[in-house]
Write a protein that holds these residues in place. Structure first.
Motif, short mmCIF file in Angstrom:
data_model
loop_
_atom_site.label_atom_id
_atom_site.label_comp_id
_atom_site.label_asym_id
_atom_site.label_seq_id
_atom_site.Cartn_x
_atom_site.Cartn_y
_atom_site.Cartn_z
N UNK A 11 -12.17 -17.82 1.76
CA UNK A 11 -10.78 -17.16 1.31
C UNK A 11 -9.52 -17.97 2.74
N UNK A 12 -10.27 -17.82 3.93
CA UNK A 12 -9.66 -17.79 4.79
C UNK A 12 -10.41 -18.95 5.84
N UNK A 13 -9.53 -20.01 6.54
CA UNK A 13 -10.77 -21.01 6.93
C UNK A 13 -9.91 -20.57 8.72
N UNK A 14 -11.04 -19.97 9.64
CA UNK A 14 -10.93 -19.57 11.28
C UNK A 14 -11.55 -20.59 12.07
N UNK A 15 -10.65 -21.07 12.55
CA UNK A 15 -10.91 -22.16 13.70
C UNK A 15 -10.78 -21.97 14.83
N UNK A 16 -11.73 -22.37 15.82
CA UNK A 16 -12.40 -21.91 17.12
C UNK A 16 -11.51 -22.82 17.82
N UNK A 17 -11.27 -23.02 18.93
CA UNK A 17 -11.16 -24.05 19.94
C UNK A 17 -12.04 -23.73 20.85
N UNK A 18 -12.56 -25.19 20.83
CA UNK A 18 -14.36 -25.14 21.66
C UNK A 18 -13.44 -26.69 22.42
N UNK A 19 -12.90 -27.30 22.92
CA UNK A 19 -12.48 -28.91 23.68
C UNK A 19 -12.01 -28.18 25.31
N UNK A 20 -12.34 -28.72 26.08
CA UNK A 20 -12.57 -28.40 27.16
C UNK A 20 -11.80 -27.22 27.84
N UNK A 21 -10.78 -26.89 27.76
CA UNK A 21 -10.28 -25.43 28.48
C UNK A 21 -9.98 -24.64 27.81
N UNK A 22 -10.72 -24.46 26.71
CA UNK A 22 -10.47 -23.13 25.81
C UNK A 22 -11.61 -22.74 25.92
N UNK A 23 -12.42 -24.02 25.97
CA UNK A 23 -13.71 -23.17 26.42
C UNK A 23 -14.14 -23.17 27.51
N UNK A 46 -18.97 -14.95 -0.61
CA UNK A 46 -18.49 -16.11 -1.66
C UNK A 46 -17.45 -16.89 -1.46
N UNK A 47 -17.64 -18.42 -1.30
CA UNK A 47 -16.71 -19.28 -0.95
C UNK A 47 -14.82 -18.83 -2.28
N UNK A 48 -13.98 -18.79 -1.84
CA UNK A 48 -12.52 -18.38 -2.89
C UNK A 48 -12.39 -17.37 -3.45
N UNK A 49 -13.87 -16.25 -2.74
CA UNK A 49 -13.07 -15.33 -3.23
C UNK A 49 -12.49 -14.18 -2.34
N UNK A 50 -11.75 -13.24 -2.11
CA UNK A 50 -11.39 -12.62 -1.72
C UNK A 50 -12.58 -12.03 -0.09
N UNK A 51 -11.91 -12.06 1.23
CA UNK A 51 -12.47 -11.40 2.42
C UNK A 51 -13.51 -12.87 2.92
N UNK A 52 -13.77 -13.97 2.49
CA UNK A 52 -14.80 -14.93 2.23
C UNK A 52 -13.99 -15.51 4.19
N UNK A 53 -15.28 -15.56 5.09
CA UNK A 53 -14.49 -16.90 6.15
C UNK A 53 -15.47 -17.99 6.37
N UNK A 54 -14.96 -18.99 5.93
CA UNK A 54 -15.66 -20.50 7.00
C UNK A 54 -14.94 -20.20 8.48
N UNK A 55 -16.36 -20.51 8.92
CA UNK A 55 -15.79 -21.02 10.51
C UNK A 55 -16.03 -21.69 10.90
N UNK A 56 -15.51 -22.17 11.49
CA UNK A 56 -15.93 -23.58 12.62
C UNK A 56 -15.43 -24.18 14.25
N UNK A 57 -16.21 -24.65 14.86
CA UNK A 57 -14.83 -25.25 15.61
C UNK A 57 -14.36 -26.68 16.16
N UNK A 58 -13.20 -26.06 16.15
CA UNK A 58 -12.71 -27.53 16.49
C UNK A 58 -12.05 -28.01 17.59
N UNK A 59 -12.18 -29.34 17.50
CA UNK A 59 -11.59 -30.41 18.84
C UNK A 59 -9.89 -29.56 19.01
N UNK A 60 -9.58 -30.27 19.95
CA UNK A 60 -8.05 -29.56 20.76
C UNK A 60 -7.14 -28.46 20.05
N UNK A 61 -6.73 -27.33 19.44
CA UNK A 61 -5.91 -27.72 18.75
C UNK A 61 -3.94 -27.81 19.76
#
Length: 290
Positions: free
Chosen positions: A126-138, A168-183
Motif C-alpha cells: 500500500x505504501x512504498x518507503x524509500x530510504x536514501x542510502x547515497x553518500x551524504x544520507x548514508x 500482503x501487497x496492495x492490502x492496507x498496511x502493507x509496506x514495500x521497502x527499498x534503498x534509493x539512490x540520491x533523492x
C-alpha cells in the motif's frame, strides 16, 4: 601436437573457454520478476483478458494520455504509471496493455519498464518507503535507518530485503521497502520518501514511528510537499490525472515545497547584499534549417 585450451566453469577474463556462456546473477538481482519461468509465462500475453484487469475508465485514461502527445509512443512513461495505479506494479498484462494501446511491441515496452526503478516488476505494498542510502544520507545515518527498518519490518533472522514487502501487497498496511539512490534533498539528510513524498531529517526512531503509523492505517503529514496518499494514488498523479474539482485538486497536491535549510544560502546572500553578476545579452546562434 595440439593441446586443448583450459576451460572454466563460468566466463572469466582472458582466453580460456567457458563451460557455460553466462554468469549467474548475484543474490541482490531481481531476475524472477524480469524473466518469469517460461512455463508460467507461456501464453500469458496472448491469453490474458486485459478487460478483466483494465476497465473502460482505464482505457479512456490511456486514450487521454495518447492524445496529449504528437506521437503516441511518447505516452509510454505516464501509461506505465497508469498501469501501476491499477495493479500496484507493471505486470506482463500491463506491458501488453501499453503495447496494444501504443502500437509497440511487448519487447519495446519491457525494455522501458525494466530500465526505470520507479516501475515495479512485483506487486508493491500500500505504501512504498524509500530510504536514501547515497553518500551524504548514508554518512548522516541513512544506512543505519535502512538496516533498522529491514529488521523492524522483517526480523533479525530474516531482514526485509530491497523491494520486498511486509504484509500482503496492495492490502492496507502493507509496506514495500527499498534503498534509493540520491533523492535530491542533501540539505535535509537523511531523508525518506513515502510514495515519493519527503520525510526529512530522519532518525532510526522517527523512521520506525513512521512505518508503524503507516501499518496502523494512518497517513502522517510529510515534512513538505503534498498530503500523503497511497502508492496507487501517487501513481495516478504521476500518470497525470488529478481531481477536476479545483478545491479538491488543491487539497490533493498543494503543500510547502521549500525548507529553511534549502533557502538559507539565498537568505544569507540577501542579508549581505550579494548578487549574481548580470548576464550579458549574447545573441543566440542561428539554427541551421533542415
Amino acid at each position: 601436437m595440439s593441446t586443448q585450451p583450459e576451460t572454466t566453469p563460468t566466463p572469466e577474463p582472458g582466453t580460456s573457454l567457458a563451460e557455460q556462456t553466462h554468469i549467474a546473477a548475484g543474490g541482490d538481482v531481481d531476475v524472477i520478476a524480469i524473466a518469469p519461468d517460461p512455463a508460467e509465462a507461456e501464453g500469458i500475453l496472448e491469453n490474458a483478458k486485459l478487460e478483466d484487469i483494465f476497465d473502460a475508465d482505464t482505457y479512456a485514461k490511456a486514450q487521454n494520455l495518447i492524445a496529449r502527445y504528437p506521437q503516441s509512443r511518447s505516452a509510454l512513461l505516464p501509461m506505465l504509471h497508469l498501469v501501476q495505479s491499477v495493479q500496484g506494479y507493471v505486470s506482463q498484462e500491463g506491458i501488453a496493455f501499453c503495447a496494444q494501446n501504443l502500437d509497440l511491441s511487448d519487447a519495446e515496452v519491457s525494455a522501458v519498464a525494466t530500465f526505470y526503478t520507479m516501475y515495479k516488476r512485483r506487486p508493491c505494498g500500500e505504501h512504498l518507503v524509500s530510504v536514501c542510502t547515497n553518500t551524504l544520507c548514508a554518512a548522516m545515518g541513512g544506512d543505519a535507518i535502512y538496516k533498522k527498518l529491514q529488521t523492524h519490518l522483517g526480523s533479525e533472522e530474516k531482514p526485509l530485503g530491497h523491494n520486498e514487502t511486509a504484509g500482503t501487497p496492495n492490502e492496507p498496511g502493507s509496506i514495500t521497502l527499498e534503498h534509493a539512490e540520491c533523492l535530491a534533498a542533501c540539505d535535509l539528510a537523511p531523508v525518506i520518501q513515502v510514495n515519493y513524498e519527503y520525510f526529512d531529517n530522519q532518525t532510526e526512531d522517527k523512521a520506525v514511528a513512521l512505518v508503524d503509523a503507516l501499518q496502523a492505517g494512518k497517513k502522517p503529514a510529510p515534512t513538505r510537499g503534498a498530503p500523503l496518499t497511497n502508492f496507487k494514488g501517487a501513481e495516478l498523479q504521476l500518470a497525470g490525472f488529478f481531481p477536476e474539482d479545483a478545491q479538491q485538486y488543491r487539497t490533493d497536491v498543494d503543500g510547502p515545497s521549500q525548507a529553511v535549510e534549502t533557502l538559507r544560502g539565498a537568505q544569507v546572500a540577501q542579508d549581505r547584499g550579494w548578487t549574481a553578476p548580470a548576464m550579458k545579452d549574447v545573441p543566440l546562434p542561428e539554427v541551421e534549417k533542415k
